[in-house]
Scaffold this active site. Structure first.
Site, PDB file in Angstrom:
ATOM      1  N   ASP A 329       0.839  -1.195   0.000  1.00 30.56           N
ATOM      2  CA  ASP A 329       0.000   0.000   0.000  1.00 30.56           C
ATOM      3  C   ASP A 329       0.874   1.244   0.000  1.00 30.56           C
ATOM      4  O   ASP A 329       1.953   1.232  -0.596  1.00 30.56           O
ATOM      5  CB  ASP A 329      -0.923  -0.038   1.240  1.00 30.56           C
ATOM      6  CG  ASP A 329      -2.284   0.574   0.974  1.00 30.56           C
ATOM      7  OD1 ASP A 329      -2.342   1.800   0.852  1.00 30.56           O
ATOM      8  OD2 ASP A 329      -3.267  -0.173   0.889  1.00 30.56           O
ATOM      9  N   HIS A 387      -3.517   5.835   3.960  1.00 25.78           N
ATOM     10  CA  HIS A 387      -4.320   4.711   3.522  1.00 25.78           C
ATOM     11  C   HIS A 387      -3.742   3.378   3.999  1.00 25.78           C
ATOM     12  O   HIS A 387      -4.457   2.518   4.527  1.00 25.78           O
ATOM     13  CB  HIS A 387      -4.410   4.759   1.993  1.00 25.78           C
ATOM     14  CG  HIS A 387      -5.316   3.754   1.376  1.00 25.78           C
ATOM     15  ND1 HIS A 387      -4.902   2.491   1.003  1.00 25.78           N
ATOM     16  CD2 HIS A 387      -6.633   3.830   1.042  1.00 25.78           C
ATOM     17  CE1 HIS A 387      -5.908   1.845   0.464  1.00 25.78           C
ATOM     18  NE2 HIS A 387      -6.970   2.625   0.468  1.00 25.78           N
ATOM     19  N   SER A 565     -11.193  -1.083  -0.245  1.00 24.79           N
ATOM     20  CA  SER A 565      -9.897  -1.125   0.441  1.00 24.79           C
ATOM     21  C   SER A 565     -10.062  -1.446   1.916  1.00 24.79           C
ATOM     22  O   SER A 565      -9.181  -2.048   2.532  1.00 24.79           O
ATOM     23  CB  SER A 565      -9.180   0.225   0.319  1.00 24.79           C
ATOM     24  OG  SER A 565      -8.439   0.317  -0.848  1.00 24.79           O
TER      25      SER A 565
END
Length: 890
Positions: A329, A387, A565
């Site tokens: 990520d 994220h 996600s």
């Protein structure tokens, strides 16, 4: 959004970069037949849960001419924007804004059901005409129960139903006391969840002509001096290594009457410098820290209940210990104290070499190209939601009586950075990471499970080959299906040997943005900000670890996001629990269990249930999954399928909950009692005290007449039983009279495409469409400029634009000022440009509109204040757009 072109598509995160920015399919638009028009830009604007609008606001009165003659019905929980005025007149023309009419509407009356002690709040907002007082009253059939009025010093008041009063239907009256038209926000919630919202743009005082900048990787004076040459700035002092207080040399501009706006424009330019991590105003004073006083579970981490994680934790007591999950990520947030404290204990003290694969083209960590540091530096431009940190927290946040917990809270977290600036990367970077994680030819894989909350790629054979190699070596891949509300396969999720995960909301329904299709394997909680499926008074967001700027300092925190996600790491973590119990499990083993119905919530009479295009083989059930993986002696536990029951007059009225004994060798348990349901729920069948066995059923039916429209009720059916000891099974039940989605309305919205380059203090609006709510959403579309004059308002030429939308409830020709709804792409407060190219169509753009405004410290470190913001000016519908320019304060 998706651009229809032949260009190479970069790899990106597929979880929403914020709680509002999930991407989804095109929903049509206005200004023509959506099936025959070639659109330049199209999409949907979602409306926040519980949103309503005054039925006779000034823009409505401009069309109808007469105020509403009866009470407007409202649900028991809502947030509403309204307009009142004692008289009719015109706003004066000011600063280039033409005069505009407003209309008489002396009062607004609403009818709603209230509970004893419930409070209704009102916040007043001035219009262009000035400030006036408003009166708020609560009435029953005998007259006024309570009242309060705003003043020029106090713009927020409330009234409450006495604790001694009976629950029932009451009237709420908002009256104009002064002569000027006014806007207001009216709100109420049984849990008071709306009281902390802000309805004004952030406007904090700062020093004109100064900024605080932070250089990449703590760069020193050499980098700082290079900045001075490029941007006409001078260094004032170094506040910390690589952090400088700077001043603009252009004092003639920044010292002008519009100096604050000029300062912010200057800082926007600084943010684009590649050497800088951040550029913020030099705030005079900011004390907005939001401490986390209580653990997030179970109050906010609803998704674990939907996943049936509590049952899994009873079986998998080691929490995934000894299993390594690689999160490929944006990397992991790190401060001077190390990794985020809720993940730190599960990150190896010595990471393997080469954990950063981001190539120089996408890199922004101060060391261009791959290296050994997977730290997430945030974004140079725009918002930073960290994220990868959010995804990692769902997997392996530790249990430490602070913050939240991960599903596999003792698993080993291996952060791998493959996404750089703005959550972007390349297929070649991902390929190198996939080859790396498979381990050396004569060695072992570097991870047991790989979570891929990223996507947007086409089929690439080299990536499939790398996944096949790693799978054959025992690595299990889990990937997010994507957020475009389409059945078009998204890679890497759609590759063979990868578990593709779609997202569901708090009720277990497919999220509005989630991809679907025959290639989806299973579903997990991903949230949906536009829904409140679990009836907790909040939009369904997945809360996990992150970082935010608080009091000017970047600190670890927790935020709520939505996206596939967020769904994928739930599956990765459950697989980690399974691998802890049975290390020999590989992709083929788990896939066989999935197809047999052993890992998901049963949705049919006899398992295995058929595969669907929405949820694949079903919603993951962590309890069933770890039981299927276990070979140890497990005590008899009673579980419920489904784990949460949602009944609605617009959906399913009845449900049968299957109670089944799980254990190493399931034997009879004894039912001790079943709790009495609320009056809106009828138990058609339930086990009786003294009943024994391994399977039972609880049948229930919703009584819609016992519920008020627009309100969700939540109850818990408790089943007490005895196995090896007395135990309790709780079955959450949600009942709804109508779906909030259908009733949401924030008023007629104007959608604008705005030139991102201001002329002085103002932006120019280039194209505009007007839309109304359809089933709780606003579909919109712009058409390409055909080059023929006069150009229609909804025609847009090629170029870069800012996309905004909002209401004009006071009919002053401006949208998005305080007291009105506003949406900005991708996130309110963090505008980003959209490129419109000739011959190409940009589809699937999605935003969320609301009356609330984001906080700089709590929501997004990239946000800047907006001093004296007046809103975006509308194009006149009867003007020649070639000669008419609309403006907005930056």
């Amino acid at each position: 959004m998706r651009a229809k072109s032949g260009k190479k598509i970069a790899l990106r995160v597929v979880g929403a970069a914020s709680i509002f920015a999930a991407l989804a399919g095109c929903g049509g638009g206005s200004g023509g037949d959506v099936d025959s028009v070639d659109f330049a830009l199209s999409g949907l604007i979602d409306i926040e849960s519980g949103t309503r609008v005054d039925s006779d606001s000034a823009d409505v009165l401009a069309l109808t001419g007469a105020p509403l003659g009866n009470s407007q019905l409202l649900p028991q929980e809502y947030i509403l924007a309204g307009y009142v005025s004692a008289s009719a007149d015109s706003y004066p023309a000011i600063n280039g804004l033409a005069d505009a009419s407003y209309f008489a509407d002396p009062d607004d009356e609403f009818a709603m059901r209230l509970l004893a002690g419930q409070t209704v709040s009102l916040q007043a907002f001035a219009t262009r005409e000035g400030v006036s007082s408003l009166s708020l009253s609560l009435l029953d059939d005998n007259g006024v129960i309570a009242s309060a009025s705003t003043t020029s010093q106090t713009n927020q008041v409330s009234v409450s139903l006495p604790d001694t009063a009976a629950d029932g239907t009451y009237s709420v009256l908002v009256e104009a006391v002064g002569v000027n038209p006014m806007l207001y926000i009216l709100s109420t919630s049984v849990a008071d969840t709306v009281n902390g919202l802000s309805f004004r743009w952030a406007d904090y005082d700062f020093v004109e002509g100064e900024a605080i900048v932070a250089f990449q990787n703590g760069s020193g004076r050499v980098s700082a001096q290079s900045l001075t040459a490029l941007n006409s700035v001078e260094l004032k002092q170094e506040l910390a290594p690589g952090v400088w207080q700077i001043q603009s040399r252009v004092q003639s501009t920044l010292g002008a009457p519009n100096g604050k706006s000029a300062t912010l424009n200057w800082i926007r330019g600084l943010k684009k410098e590649p050497e800088l991590i951040s550029a913020t105003p030099n705030y005079r004073m900011l004390t907005m820290e939001t401490p986390l006083d209580e653990p997030l579970y179970p109050e906010q981490q609803w998704h674990y209940g939907l996943l049936n994680a509590p049952t899994a934790w009873q079986f998998a007591t080691e929490g995934g210990a000894g299993v390594t999950v690689a999160v490929m990520d944006t990397g992991l947030f790190s401060s001077s104290q190390g990794w985020h404290s809720d993940i730190l204990a599960n990150v190896p003290p010595q990471l393997p070499a080469g954990t950063d694969f981001v190539s120089a083209e996408f890199d922004n960590d101060g060391v261009p190209g791959p290296d050994n540091d997977p730290t997430d530096p945030g974004n140079d431009v725009g918002s930073s939601v960290y994220h990868g940190t959010h995804v990692s927290g769902t997997v392996s946040s530790v249990v430490n009586n602070s913050g939240g917990a991960g599903v596999a809270y003792h698993s080993t977290m291996l952060p791998v950075r493959v996404l750089g600036e703005g959550g972007s990367g390349s297929s070649s970077d991902l390929l190198r990471a996939l080859q790396w994680v498979a381990g050396p030819e004569n060695g072992s894989p570097l991870a047991d499970i790989v979570n891929l909350s990223l996507g947007g790629l086409p089929y690439i054979q080299s990536l499939q080959d790398a996944i096949n190699v790693a799978t054959n070596r025992g690595v299990i891949f889990v990937a997010a299906a994507g957020n475009s509300a389409t059945d078009v396969p998204s890679y890497p999720a759609a590759f063979n040997n990868v578990f593709a995960v779609s997202a569901v909301d708090g009720a277990g329904e497919l999220s509005s943005y989630s991809n679907f299709g025959s290639w989806v394997d299973l579903a997990a909680p991903g949230g949906d900000a536009s829904r409140d499926g679990n009836a907790d008074g909040r939009g369904d967001l997945v809360v996990s670890t992150s970082a935010s700027v608080i009091d000017g300092t970047l600190r670890e925190t927790y935020i709520g996001l939505q996206g596939t996600s967020m769904a994928a790491p739930h599956v990765s973590a459950v697989v980690a629990l399974m691998k802890n119990l049975n290390p020999a499990l590989g992709y083929a083993d788990i896939n066989a269990l999935l197809m047999a119905g052993d890992l998901t919530v049963a949705t049919c009479d006899a398992e295995p249930c058929p595969r669907t295009t929405r949820l694949g083989w079903g919603l993951m059930d962590a309890g069933k999954s770890v039981l299927a993986a276990s070979s140890a002696v497990i005590p008899d536990i009673l579980t419920a399928t489904p784990a949460i029951v949602t009944l609605s007059s617009e959906g399913v009225l009845s449900a049968v909950v299957a109670l089944e004994v799980y254990g190493a060798d399931p034997g009879n348990i004894t039912i001790d009692s079943v709790s009495v349901p609320p009056d809106w729920l009828i138990l058609d069948a339930a086990p009786s005290p003294g009943d024994t066995g391994t399977t039972f059923e609880v049948a229930m039916t919703l009584d819609p007449d016992a519920l008020e429209p627009g309100i969700s009720e939540r109850a818990t059916i408790s089943v007490e039983y005895t196995s090896d000891q007395p135990r309790t099974l709780e079955i959450p039940v949600v009942g709804q009279q109508v779906t909030d989605q259908q009733a949401r309305n924030a008023g007629r919205h104007f959608v604008l495409l705005v030139d991102p380059d201001p002329e002085g203090d103002f932006y120019n609006t280039v194209a505009q469409v007007s839309v109304v709510a359809e089933d709780g959403q606003y579909p919109f579309a712009f058409v390409p400029d055909d080059g023929v004059e006069p150009r229609s308002l909804n025609e847009v030429p090629p170029g870069n634009y800012i996309l905004v939308a909002g209401t004009d409830l006071d009919n002053d020709g401006l949208i998005c000022h305080a007291g009105e709804a506003c949406a900005e792409y991708p996130v309110a407060g963090l505008r980003e440009e959209i490129l419109i190219e000739a011959g190409q169509s940009v589809e699937g753009v999605r935003m969320t509109t609301s009356y609330a405004r984001p906080s700089i410290s709590a929501a997004s470190p990239g946000q800047l204040p907006r001093p004296d913001f007046r809103g975006y000016r509308l194009l006149s519908p009867d003007a020649d757009s070639a000669n008419q320019k609309a403006v907005a304060r930056p």
